[in-house]
Motif scaffolding. Structure first.
Motif, PDB file in Angstrom:
ATOM      1  N   PHE A   1       0.082  12.898  62.719  1.00 57.97           N
ATOM      2  CA  PHE A   1       0.634  13.053  61.372  1.00 57.97           C
ATOM      3  C   PHE A   1       2.145  12.823  61.362  1.00 57.97           C
ATOM      4  CE2 PHE A   1      -3.205  15.778  60.513  1.00 57.97           C
ATOM      5  CZ  PHE A   1      -3.815  14.828  59.718  1.00 57.97           C
ATOM      6  N   SER A   2       2.825  13.230  62.422  1.00 56.90           N
ATOM      7  CA  SER A   2       4.266  12.994  62.492  1.00 56.90           C
ATOM      8  C   SER A   2       4.567  11.498  62.564  1.00 56.90           C
ATOM      9  CB  SER A   2       4.861  13.702  63.710  1.00 56.90           C
ATOM     10  OG  SER A   2       4.689  15.087  63.602  1.00 56.90           O
ATOM     11  N   THR A   3       3.805  10.793  63.370  1.00 56.49           N
ATOM     12  CA  THR A   3       3.987   9.338  63.481  1.00 56.49           C
ATOM     13  C   THR A   3       3.703   8.660  62.144  1.00 56.49           C
ATOM     14  OG1 THR A   3       3.342   9.433  65.806  1.00 56.49           O
ATOM     15  CG2 THR A   3       3.269   7.274  64.747  1.00 56.49           C
TER      16      THR A   3
ATOM     17  N   VAL B   1       0.910   6.978  49.657  1.00 58.91           N
ATOM     18  CA  VAL B   1       0.719   7.254  51.089  1.00 58.91           C
ATOM     19  C   VAL B   1       1.229   8.646  51.434  1.00 58.91           C
ATOM     20  CG1 VAL B   1       1.470   6.568  53.410  1.00 58.91           C
ATOM     21  CG2 VAL B   1       0.689   4.839  51.795  1.00 58.91           C
ATOM     22  N   LEU B   2       2.375   9.028  50.866  1.00 64.62           N
ATOM     23  CA  LEU B   2       2.924  10.358  51.103  1.00 64.62           C
ATOM     24  C   LEU B   2       1.970  11.442  50.613  1.00 64.62           C
ATOM     25  CD1 LEU B   2       5.418  11.874  52.155  1.00 64.62           C
ATOM     26  CD2 LEU B   2       6.342  11.747  49.847  1.00 64.62           C
ATOM     27  N   ALA B   3       1.378  11.228  49.454  1.00 70.41           N
ATOM     28  CA  ALA B   3       0.414  12.199  48.920  1.00 70.41           C
ATOM     29  C   ALA B   3      -0.815  12.309  49.831  1.00 70.41           C
ATOM     30  CB  ALA B   3      -0.002  11.801  47.510  1.00 70.41           C
ATOM     31  N   VAL B   4      -1.287  11.187  50.342  1.00 71.13           N
ATOM     32  CA  VAL B   4      -2.450  11.204  51.248  1.00 71.13           C
ATOM     33  C   VAL B   4      -2.101  11.932  52.547  1.00 71.13           C
ATOM     34  CG1 VAL B   4      -3.965   9.739  52.653  1.00 71.13           C
ATOM     35  CG2 VAL B   4      -3.531   9.161  50.262  1.00 71.13           C
ATOM     36  N   ILE B   5      -0.919  11.678  53.088  1.00 77.18           N
ATOM     37  CA  ILE B   5      -0.494  12.348  54.324  1.00 77.18           C
ATOM     38  C   ILE B   5      -0.387  13.853  54.102  1.00 77.18           C
ATOM     39  CG2 ILE B   5       1.451  12.655  55.919  1.00 77.18           C
ATOM     40  CD1 ILE B   5       1.900   9.622  55.724  1.00 77.18           C
ATOM     41  N   ILE B   6       0.174  14.241  52.988  1.00 80.26           N
ATOM     42  CA  ILE B   6       0.311  15.666  52.670  1.00 80.26           C
ATOM     43  C   ILE B   6      -1.061  16.319  52.586  1.00 80.26           C
ATOM     44  CG2 ILE B   6       1.001  17.273  50.843  1.00 80.26           C
ATOM     45  CD1 ILE B   6       3.341  15.254  50.321  1.00 80.26           C
ATOM     46  N   PHE B   7      -1.987  15.660  51.909  1.00 80.30           N
ATOM     47  CA  PHE B   7      -3.345  16.195  51.796  1.00 80.30           C
ATOM     48  C   PHE B   7      -3.996  16.305  53.173  1.00 80.30           C
ATOM     49  CE2 PHE B   7      -7.935  15.538  51.354  1.00 80.30           C
ATOM     50  CZ  PHE B   7      -8.245  16.652  50.587  1.00 80.30           C
ATOM     51  N   ALA B   8      -3.820  15.275  54.000  1.00 81.70           N
ATOM     52  CA  ALA B   8      -4.417  15.288  55.345  1.00 81.70           C
ATOM     53  C   ALA B   8      -3.804  16.399  56.207  1.00 81.70           C
ATOM     54  CB  ALA B   8      -4.222  13.931  56.012  1.00 81.70           C
ATOM     55  N   GLU B   9      -2.486  16.590  56.124  1.00 79.38           N
ATOM     56  CA  GLU B   9      -1.849  17.652  56.901  1.00 79.38           C
ATOM     57  C   GLU B   9      -2.341  19.026  56.457  1.00 79.38           C
ATOM     58  OE1 GLU B   9       2.284  16.821  56.239  1.00 79.38           O
ATOM     59  OE2 GLU B   9       2.477  15.850  58.198  1.00 79.38           O
ATOM     60  N   PHE B  10      -2.446  19.205  55.159  1.00 77.31           N
ATOM     61  CA  PHE B  10      -2.925  20.483  54.642  1.00 77.31           C
ATOM     62  C   PHE B  10      -4.359  20.745  55.095  1.00 77.31           C
ATOM     63  CE2 PHE B  10      -5.055  22.993  51.366  1.00 77.31           C
ATOM     64  CZ  PHE B  10      -4.293  24.146  51.436  1.00 77.31           C
ATOM     65  N   THR B  11      -5.202  19.717  54.975  1.00 71.89           N
ATOM     66  CA  THR B  11      -6.598  19.861  55.400  1.00 71.89           C
ATOM     67  C   THR B  11      -6.689  20.151  56.890  1.00 71.89           C
ATOM     68  OG1 THR B  11      -7.279  18.337  53.657  1.00 71.89           O
ATOM     69  CG2 THR B  11      -8.840  18.703  55.442  1.00 71.89           C
ATOM     70  N   ALA B  12      -5.908  19.445  57.694  1.00 74.08           N
ATOM     71  CA  ALA B  12      -5.924  19.670  59.136  1.00 74.08           C
ATOM     72  C   ALA B  12      -5.450  21.074  59.489  1.00 74.08           C
ATOM     73  CB  ALA B  12      -5.056  18.628  59.837  1.00 74.08           C
TER      74      ALA B  12
ATOM     75  N   LYS C   1     -12.942  35.414  53.056  1.00 71.48           N
ATOM     76  CA  LYS C   1     -12.278  36.613  53.565  1.00 71.48           C
ATOM     77  C   LYS C   1     -10.755  36.491  53.506  1.00 71.48           C
ATOM     78  CE  LYS C   1     -15.974  37.837  56.735  1.00 71.48           C
ATOM     79  NZ  LYS C   1     -16.418  37.812  58.129  1.00 71.48           N
ATOM     80  N   ASN C   2     -10.232  35.267  53.625  1.00 70.36           N
ATOM     81  CA  ASN C   2      -8.790  35.038  53.673  1.00 70.36           C
ATOM     82  C   ASN C   2      -8.306  34.228  52.478  1.00 70.36           C
ATOM     83  OD1 ASN C   2      -8.077  36.127  56.448  1.00 70.36           O
ATOM     84  ND2 ASN C   2      -9.801  34.800  56.891  1.00 70.36           N
ATOM     85  N   LEU C   3      -8.946  34.412  51.342  1.00 69.19           N
ATOM     86  CA  LEU C   3      -8.642  33.619  50.165  1.00 69.19           C
ATOM     87  C   LEU C   3      -7.193  33.770  49.710  1.00 69.19           C
ATOM     88  CD1 LEU C   3     -10.030  31.623  48.368  1.00 69.19           C
ATOM     89  CD2 LEU C   3     -10.719  33.482  46.872  1.00 69.19           C
ATOM     90  N   VAL C   4      -6.637  34.956  49.833  1.00 73.97           N
ATOM     91  CA  VAL C   4      -5.253  35.184  49.412  1.00 73.97           C
ATOM     92  C   VAL C   4      -4.291  34.365  50.276  1.00 73.97           C
ATOM     93  CG1 VAL C   4      -3.434  36.916  49.205  1.00 73.97           C
ATOM     94  CG2 VAL C   4      -5.763  37.457  48.478  1.00 73.97           C
ATOM     95  N   ILE C   5      -4.509  34.349  51.583  1.00 72.22           N
ATOM     96  CA  ILE C   5      -3.640  33.599  52.493  1.00 72.22           C
ATOM     97  C   ILE C   5      -3.768  32.098  52.229  1.00 72.22           C
ATOM     98  CG2 ILE C   5      -3.241  32.998  54.918  1.00 72.22           C
ATOM     99  CD1 ILE C   5      -4.200  35.868  55.591  1.00 72.22           C
ATOM    100  N   VAL C   6      -4.996  31.622  52.073  1.00 71.68           N
ATOM    101  CA  VAL C   6      -5.218  30.198  51.808  1.00 71.68           C
ATOM    102  C   VAL C   6      -4.563  29.804  50.490  1.00 71.68           C
ATOM    103  CG1 VAL C   6      -6.966  28.440  51.325  1.00 71.68           C
ATOM    104  CG2 VAL C   6      -7.326  30.075  53.175  1.00 71.68           C
ATOM    105  N   GLY C   7      -4.752  30.607  49.466  1.00 74.72           N
ATOM    106  CA  GLY C   7      -4.165  30.323  48.163  1.00 74.72           C
ATOM    107  C   GLY C   7      -2.644  30.350  48.189  1.00 74.72           C
ATOM    108  N   ALA C   8      -2.068  31.344  48.880  1.00 78.25           N
ATOM    109  CA  ALA C   8      -0.606  31.426  48.973  1.00 78.25           C
ATOM    110  C   ALA C   8      -0.035  30.223  49.716  1.00 78.25           C
ATOM    111  CB  ALA C   8      -0.206  32.725  49.666  1.00 78.25           C
ATOM    112  N   THR C   9      -0.727  29.782  50.749  1.00 74.08           N
ATOM    113  CA  THR C   9      -0.282  28.597  51.485  1.00 74.08           C
ATOM    114  C   THR C   9      -0.304  27.375  50.576  1.00 74.08           C
ATOM    115  OG1 THR C   9      -1.145  29.522  53.542  1.00 74.08           O
ATOM    116  CG2 THR C   9      -0.714  27.155  53.502  1.00 74.08           C
ATOM    117  N   CYS C  10      -1.378  27.213  49.830  1.00 72.23           N
ATOM    118  CA  CYS C  10      -1.470  26.083  48.897  1.00 72.23           C
ATOM    119  C   CYS C  10      -0.342  26.127  47.880  1.00 72.23           C
ATOM    120  CB  CYS C  10      -2.795  26.117  48.146  1.00 72.23           C
ATOM    121  SG  CYS C  10      -4.231  25.769  49.146  1.00 72.23           S
ATOM    122  N   LEU C  11      -0.149  27.268  47.290  1.00 73.70           N
ATOM    123  CA  LEU C  11       0.873  27.383  46.258  1.00 73.70           C
ATOM    124  C   LEU C  11       2.284  27.246  46.825  1.00 73.70           C
ATOM    125  CD1 LEU C  11      -0.637  30.262  44.115  1.00 73.70           C
ATOM    126  CD2 LEU C  11      -0.631  27.820  43.621  1.00 73.70           C
TER     127      LEU C  11
END
Length: 155
Positions: A5-7, A34-45, A118-128
């Motif tokens: 992802f860095s490359t 491309v930037l939006a796709v990379i961001i989505f891929a990093e978040f998913t990973a 179980k960790n919905l708050v953490i996942v949501g806070a990370t997204c936001l």
């Protein structure tokens, strides 16, 4: 995975810089996409890395039989990878039957869903927390692209 992802980000940055110096609106628009796709891929990973640790106690997407005739099986000859073995049995259950009690029978898809619930708050806070930062970067690229198209107008 991080190196990949860095490359990709560095190459995309060079591409965006090139588009900016050439004042090419299509390159800048492509860069924003491309930037939006990379961001989505990093978040998913990042989420996948948290979910699919060895502590998940699962095997395959839907169960251990997912490994039947997989590349892993064809390459190694083992029925399942080490991560499918129950605690204390690392590496000793790989030749066991798919339905053996030494292998986790629950699939990781179900396990991942449970973890997210179980960790919905953490996942949501990370997204936001991450999405606005990346959104600002994409907005900046779109603004630069608009300046290239309409150089005498303010945004």
């Amino acid at each position: 995975m991080t190196i990949t992802f860095s490359t990709m980000s560095i190459l995309a940055g060079v591409y965006g810089f090139y588009g900016n110096t050439k004042e090419n609106k299509y390159i800048l628009l492509t860069y924003a996409i491309v930037l939006a796709v990379i961001i989505f891929a990093e978040f998913t990973a990042g989420i996948m890395a948290l979910v699919y640790q060895d502590k998940c106690k699962c095997c395959g997407a839907d169960g251990p039989s997912d490994w039947l005739y997989s590349y892993y099986y064809l390459d190694t000859g083992y029925n399942v990878p080490n991560s499918c073995c129950r605690e204390g049995l690392d590496g000793t259950c790989q030749d066991d039957s798919y339905y053996s009690s030494t292998i986790y029978q629950e699939g990781c898809t179900v396990n991942a869903g449970d973890w997210i619930q179980k960790n919905l708050v953490i996942v949501g806070a990370t997204c936001l927390g991450v999405i606005p930062i990346h959104g600002i970067a994409i907005l900046a690229v779109v603004c630069v692209q608009k300046l290239v198209v309409y150089p005498n107008r303010l945004l």
